[in-house]
Scaffold this motif. Structure first.
Motif, PDB file in Angstrom:
ATOM      1  N   ARG A 160     -16.187  12.527  51.784  1.00 36.33           N
ATOM      2  CA  ARG A 160     -15.368  11.351  51.486  1.00 36.33           C
ATOM      3  C   ARG A 160     -14.078  11.880  50.879  1.00 36.33           C
ATOM      4  O   ARG A 160     -14.090  12.536  49.832  1.00 36.33           O
ATOM      5  N   ARG A 165     -21.056   7.759  41.966  1.00 36.74           N
ATOM      6  CA  ARG A 165     -19.879   7.185  41.304  1.00 36.74           C
ATOM      7  C   ARG A 165     -18.596   7.567  42.055  1.00 36.74           C
ATOM      8  O   ARG A 165     -17.749   6.727  42.323  1.00 36.74           O
ATOM      9  N   PHE A 166     -18.455   8.846  42.390  1.00 38.43           N
ATOM     10  CA  PHE A 166     -17.257   9.278  43.113  1.00 38.43           C
ATOM     11  C   PHE A 166     -17.203   8.685  44.524  1.00 38.43           C
ATOM     12  O   PHE A 166     -16.128   8.334  45.007  1.00 38.43           O
ATOM     13  N   CYS A 167     -18.364   8.551  45.183  1.00 39.31           N
ATOM     14  CA  CYS A 167     -18.385   7.963  46.525  1.00 39.31           C
ATOM     15  C   CYS A 167     -18.000   6.485  46.506  1.00 39.31           C
ATOM     16  O   CYS A 167     -17.600   5.936  47.534  1.00 39.31           O
ATOM     17  N   THR A 170      -5.224  11.201  46.861  1.00 33.56           N
ATOM     18  CA  THR A 170      -5.514  12.417  46.106  1.00 33.56           C
ATOM     19  C   THR A 170      -5.782  13.552  47.094  1.00 33.56           C
ATOM     20  O   THR A 170      -5.849  13.327  48.302  1.00 33.56           O
ATOM     21  N   LEU A 182     -10.893  11.095  49.016  1.00 30.69           N
ATOM     22  CA  LEU A 182     -10.467  10.022  48.123  1.00 30.69           C
ATOM     23  C   LEU A 182      -8.995   9.679  48.355  1.00 30.69           C
ATOM     24  O   LEU A 182      -8.141  10.575  48.435  1.00 30.69           O
ATOM     25  N   ASP A 183      -8.727   8.386  48.459  1.00 27.87           N
ATOM     26  CA  ASP A 183      -7.373   7.907  48.731  1.00 27.87           C
ATOM     27  C   ASP A 183      -6.370   8.418  47.707  1.00 27.87           C
ATOM     28  O   ASP A 183      -6.669   8.491  46.508  1.00 27.87           O
ATOM     29  N   LEU A 216     -15.455   5.324  44.998  1.00 25.75           N
ATOM     30  CA  LEU A 216     -13.990   5.226  44.956  1.00 25.75           C
ATOM     31  C   LEU A 216     -13.440   5.052  46.371  1.00 25.75           C
ATOM     32  O   LEU A 216     -14.042   5.503  47.350  1.00 25.75           O
ATOM     33  N   PRO A 217     -12.283   4.411  46.508  1.00 23.05           N
ATOM     34  CA  PRO A 217     -11.697   4.216  47.833  1.00 23.05           C
ATOM     35  C   PRO A 217     -11.402   5.555  48.506  1.00 23.05           C
ATOM     36  O   PRO A 217     -10.913   6.491  47.874  1.00 23.05           O
ATOM     37  N   GLY A 218     -11.713   5.620  49.787  1.00 22.63           N
ATOM     38  CA  GLY A 218     -11.467   6.827  50.558  1.00 22.63           C
ATOM     39  C   GLY A 218     -11.919   6.657  51.988  1.00 22.63           C
ATOM     40  O   GLY A 218     -12.351   5.578  52.396  1.00 22.63           O
TER      41      GLY A 218
END
Length: 165
Positions: A36, A86-88, A41, A38-39, A90-92
């Motif tokens: 994934r 948690r990280f997954c 970044t 992340l948008d 996030l938008p991406g």
């Protein structure tokens, strides 16, 4: 660019491979890689699952932009399942591929077969130490080198599977 603290230099080269030219991979060991990106970044959340054992590795990585595409600083943190989830969240954009190990000239190369999004080609890559990396010759079935093309980086392919050349 000075090397960022806690990073190491990933030295790699990449080639586009047409599926009809690639060796058969059907019975070879593989790793399923679920990324994934992340948008907005340079961060990537990765789940790697060994196709033979089912062993899972969860990571958060940042590959820095650098002047030399063959040598980019990379920092990685290993995650537990809660952190990964948690990280997954996030938008991406997501990408799933199977990575096969291919032997060529006594070295181990990686052949990535993209499952989602559907990409009409494969990517062959090799990592090696400075000095040797530049001298390595790919197998004859590797169509052309794409190391220097940002559109062939996986974060770009996840967003635009048909790269502009």
């Amino acid at each position: 660019m000075a090397q960022p603290k806690y990073s190491h230099i990933e030295r790699e080269r990449r080639w586009r491979v047409e599926p009809s030219q690639a060796p058969a991979v059907g019975d070879r060991p593989y790793t399923i890689i679920e990324d994934r990106y992340l948008d907005d970044t340079r961060f990537r959340v990765r789940k790697m699952t060994c196709g033979q054992t089912g062993q899972v590795s969860l990571k958060l990585s940042k590959k820095y932009d650098a002047g030399l595409a063959t040598a980019r600083p990379l920092v990685t943190a290993y995650l537990d399942e809660t952190e990964y989830a948690r990280f997954c969240g996030l938008p991406g954009v997501d990408m799933i591929k199977r990575r096969y190990k291919i032997e060529h000239d006594g070295r181990e190369w990686s052949l990535d077969v993209f499952e989602n999004p559907a990409v009409g080609f494969l990517i062959l890559e090799i990592e090696a130490e400075e000095g040797l990396l530049e001298r390595l010759l790919p197998p004859s079935w590797a169509a052309r080198e794409v190391t220097d093309l940002v559109s062939y980086q996986c974060g770009s392919l996840a967003r635009q599977p048909d790269p502009a050349e």
